[in-house]
Enzyme design. Structure first.
Site, PDB file in Angstrom:
ATOM      1  N   ASP A 199      -0.278  15.232  21.444  1.00 27.16           N
ATOM      2  CA  ASP A 199       0.686  14.591  20.554  1.00 27.16           C
ATOM      3  C   ASP A 199       0.719  15.119  19.624  1.00 27.16           C
ATOM      4  O   ASP A 199       1.354  15.644  19.170  1.00 27.16           O
ATOM      5  CB  ASP A 199       0.513  13.171  21.154  1.00 27.16           C
ATOM      6  CG  ASP A 199       1.719  12.799  22.316  1.00 27.16           C
ATOM      7  OD1 ASP A 199       2.027  13.107  23.006  1.00 27.16           O
ATOM      8  OD2 ASP A 199       1.818  11.499  22.331  1.00 27.16           O
ATOM      9  N   ASP A 207       0.865  -0.782   0.130  1.00 23.99           N
ATOM     10  CA  ASP A 207      -0.080   0.224  -0.163  1.00 23.99           C
ATOM     11  C   ASP A 207       0.792   0.822   0.005  1.00 23.99           C
ATOM     12  O   ASP A 207       0.170   2.005  -0.409  1.00 23.99           O
ATOM     13  CB  ASP A 207      -0.713  -0.061   0.869  1.00 23.99           C
ATOM     14  CG  ASP A 207      -2.792  -0.726   0.857  1.00 23.99           C
ATOM     15  OD1 ASP A 207      -2.229  -1.448  -0.064  1.00 23.99           O
ATOM     16  OD2 ASP A 207      -2.965  -1.294   1.816  1.00 23.99           O
ATOM     17  N   GLY A 208       1.963   1.516   0.672  1.00 29.51           N
ATOM     18  CA  GLY A 208       2.776   2.442   0.772  1.00 29.51           C
ATOM     19  C   GLY A 208       3.788   2.859  -0.500  1.00 29.51           C
ATOM     20  O   GLY A 208       3.435   3.853  -0.209  1.00 29.51           O
ATOM     21  N   GLN A 247       4.660  10.938   4.677  1.00 26.74           N
ATOM     22  CA  GLN A 247       6.466  11.262   4.167  1.00 26.74           C
ATOM     23  C   GLN A 247       6.248  12.652   5.027  1.00 26.74           C
ATOM     24  O   GLN A 247       4.966  13.504   5.088  1.00 26.74           O
ATOM     25  CB  GLN A 247       6.301  11.625   2.475  1.00 26.74           C
ATOM     26  CG  GLN A 247       6.205  10.272   1.630  1.00 26.74           C
ATOM     27  CD  GLN A 247       7.192   9.133   2.353  1.00 26.74           C
ATOM     28  OE1 GLN A 247       8.597   9.480   2.242  1.00 26.74           O
ATOM     29  NE2 GLN A 247       6.435   7.865   2.643  1.00 26.74           N
TER      30      GLN A 247
END
Length: 299
Positions: free
Chosen positions: A167, A68-69, A237
């Protein structure tokens, strides 16, 4: 179904280290037999070389070899040129790959014959401090860089929703809602839903439920990074950005995936990979029923 097409130049995007030899060998043999040139589309940070470098704009089809990436990277490379992407799984079948490596020849043949469907994927355009938008197919993540917390303010169409310290925050498409968003406690959106999910990550106190926002609305994220700053990621990314304000826009027809008849649905894929699972009580009931049926057969 799509129209029949000829492939004169085929672009490939490859996983950085998965075994790809079987799929590559089949792809090269098929291309030679059909008079097509194979070129590799350059992806930032990619050092693996399997073919001469080519321009995506000059290709007829982009093939992603990996998972998938890899398919996400191929979709971003293909989107500006309105090219379809064929995701071939070299490993387990994921949410974006259309077929497995051992069916590469069949997939290419079906593509040129027109025996495929377009799966159009939306994206979320995100402008940092008024700059040209970057687009995420899965998600945009704002996350703290160091030990400090970040302070995030979420506004919808100019109205304050919530401010929190934690976070970070995840903004996702329906496709991306089954990834980081779901892991952070956000909702899962069914395919075809035109909405963005805003999910706080490890918010420290307050009441900060995940928010589903219609595609026609504008989400504005204000960021105070603290002494350590905040990191911005688009589809995993990292972007070298340190924005104070992020503004969303909906990209309805951003990218195109090749899809074949008989492909499993999004929910079926999530269940197969056990991202969605029935509760133990229901599974135990099914086991008892199955055991009873076997006993009746042997009696």
């Amino acid at each position: 179904m799509a129209a029949a097409a000829r492939i004169d130049r085929l672009g490939v995007v490859v996983h950085p280290d998965r075994p790809l030899e079987r799929a590559l060998e089949t792809l090269r043999a098929w291309s030679t037999a059909h008079g097509a040139e194979v070129v590799q589309i350059h992806i930032r940070g990619q050092e693996r070389v399997v073919a001469p470098t080519g321009d995506a704009a000059a290709c007829d089809l982009i093939v992603a070899l990996g998972g998938d990436g890899t398919t996400l990277a191929a979709l971003h490379a293909a989107a500006p040129h309105r090219l379809p992407v064929l995701g071939i799984a070299c490993g387990s079948l994921g949410a974006l790959t259309a077929t497995s490596a051992d069916a590469t020849e069949e997939a290419l043949t079906r593509f040129v014959s027109g025996a495929w469907h377009r799966r159009v994927l939306p994206g979320v355009g995100v402008s940092a401090d008024g700059s040209e938008p970057h687009v995420a197919i899965n998600d945009l993540v704002v996350v703290r860089k160091g030990a400090n917390q970040v302070v995030v303010g979420v506004h919808v169409d100019g109205e304050l929703y919530v401010r929190f310290a934690g976070d970070g925050v995840v903004l996702s498409t329906p496709l991306g809602s089954s990834a980081y968003t779901m892991a952070a406690g956000g909702p899962l959106l069914a395919a075809g839903t035109e909405a963005i999910v805003v999910t706080p990550v490890a918010a420290h106190g307050g009441s900060t439920p995940p928010l589903v926002v219609g595609a026609g609305s504008t989400v504005t994220i204000e960021i105070e990074g603290g002494f350590g700053g905040a990191r911005i990621e688009f589809d995993g990314q990292i972007k070298e950005l340190e924005p104070h304000v992020l503004t969303t826009s909906w990209c309805a027809d951003y990218a195109t995936l090749v899809r074949f008849d008989g492909a499993e649905s999004a929910f079926a894929g999530l269940r197969r990979r056990r991202i969605l699972m029935d509760s133990p009580r229901v599974l135990a009931r099914d086991e008892r029923a199955a055991a009873g049926a076997r006993a009746d057969v042997t009696a």
